[in-house]
Design an enzyme around this catalytic site. Structure first.
Site: not given
Length: 265
Positions: A41, A247
Site C-alpha cells: 500500500s 499511510h
C-alpha cells in the site's frame, strides 16, 4: 548588423555539417526505459486518493511511481503494486511484469509481513504495555524471518530484470516524538511504533544492499512531516476509510517519496 552576420554564419555552419541544436534536457526523458513499480500500500499510494479503476489495490494517480512515470515518460510503465501485499503476493502476482529489458524497478514491501496493520490496531485499542509488546513481536519477526522473505523477492527481481536499477523505498517514522499532539496515542506508544519503523529500515536496507539495490530511507524522506510534527503532515492519522490510516497522503508521495526517488533515479 555584425551580430546578425555572426548568427547567420553560425546557422549556416550547423546546416552544412548536419548537426542539430537540441536542448540538453530533452535527452534524459526520451531515454527512459521500461519502469515496473512493485509493492504494498505504501507503493500503490493508498491514502493519496484518486484510485481510478484499480479496485482494492488502491493504486493512486498521486503515488510516487505514477509521479515518476509522468515526469520521465518511460518506454513502458507497469504499475502492479497493491494495497495489502506481502512478499508472497509480490512473488505470485507482481514479478511477472518484470522483463529482461526493464530499466527501473521500485518496491516497498515488508511492512505487512511484520504485521503493521495489527500493530496499529493493537496500539489504538490496547494499553501501553500491550502496544510495546506487539511492537516487540513485529521487530523480532522483522529481524529473524523477514530477511529470508525479502531475499526471495530480491532474487526474483534480479533474475527477471538483471539490467534494471532497483530502488527499495523504506517506511517512514509515523510520529514525531515530543511533537505538537496533545491527544491520541501516548508517547510510549508512539516511540514503540517508531521503533518498529527503525527495525524495518535496518533489515530492508541491509538486504537491499546485499543485492546491490539502492535503498531510500523513508524516515529521512518524511523528516519534519510526521504525525505530530509542526510542519505539514505527510501521513494520515486515523481516518475513513480505515485502511488509509497511517499511510502517506498525496503530499507525502510528492514531497517525500517522489522527491527522494527522483534524487537517485
Amino acid at each position: 548588423m555584425r551580430l546578425r552576420s555572426i548568427v547567420i554564419s553560425l546557422f549556416a555552419a550547423v546546416a552544412a555539417t548536419g548537426v542539430a541544436l537540441v536542448p540538453a534536457s530533452a535527452d534524459p526523458v526520451a531515454a527512459a526505459g521500461k519502469y515496473v513499480a512493485l509493492g504494498d500500500s505504501y507503493a500503490s499510494g493508498t491514502g493519496a486518493g484518486d484510485y481510478g479503476d484499480s479496485g482494492s489495490c488502491k493504486r493512486s494517480a498521486n503515488a510516487y511511481a505514477q509521479l515518476w512515470a509522468n515526469a520521465n515518460a518511460p518506454s513502458a510503465f507497469d504499475f502492479v503494486a497493491c494495497s495489502g501485499a506481502v512478499t508472497s503476493d509480490v512473488l505470485a502476482n507482481q514479478v511477472g511484469a518484470l522483463t529482461a529489458d526493464t530499466a527501473l524497478v521500485t518496491i516497498s514491501i515488508g511492512g505487512n509481513d511484520a504485521g503493521f496493520a495489527d500493530v496499529m490496531a493493537d496500539c489504538n485499542l490496547g494499553s501501553d504495555d500491550s502496544c510495546v509488546a506487539r511492537n516487540q513481536e513485529a521487530q523480532d519477526f522483522a529481524r529473524s524471518t523477514l530477511p529470508g522473505r525479502l531475499d526471495s523477492v530480491y532474487t526474483e527481481i534480479s533474475s527477471r530484470a538483471p539490467s534494471a536499477q532497483v530502488v527499495v523505498l523504506g517506511y517512514p517514522h509515523i510520529y514525531q516524538l515530543s511533537g505538537d499532539c496533545n491527544v491520541g496515542l501516548s508517547e510510549t506508544k508512539r516511540a514503540a511504533i517508531n521503533g518498529s519503523a527503525d527495525a524495518l529500515a535496518e533489515v530492508v536496507s541491509s538486504r537491499a544492499g546485499a543485492f546491490g539495490f539502492t535503498f531510500v530511507d523513508g524516515r529521512s524522506a518524511f523528516s519534519g512531516h510526521e504525525i505530530c510534527s509542526s510542519g505539514d503532515w505527510w501521513l494520515r492519522s486515523i481516518t475513513l476509510p480505515i485502511d488509509e490510516s497511517y499511510h502517506p497522503n498525496a503530499a507525502g508521495h510528492s514531497g517525500g517519496y517522489y522527491a527522494a526517488l527522483s534524487a537517485v533515479a
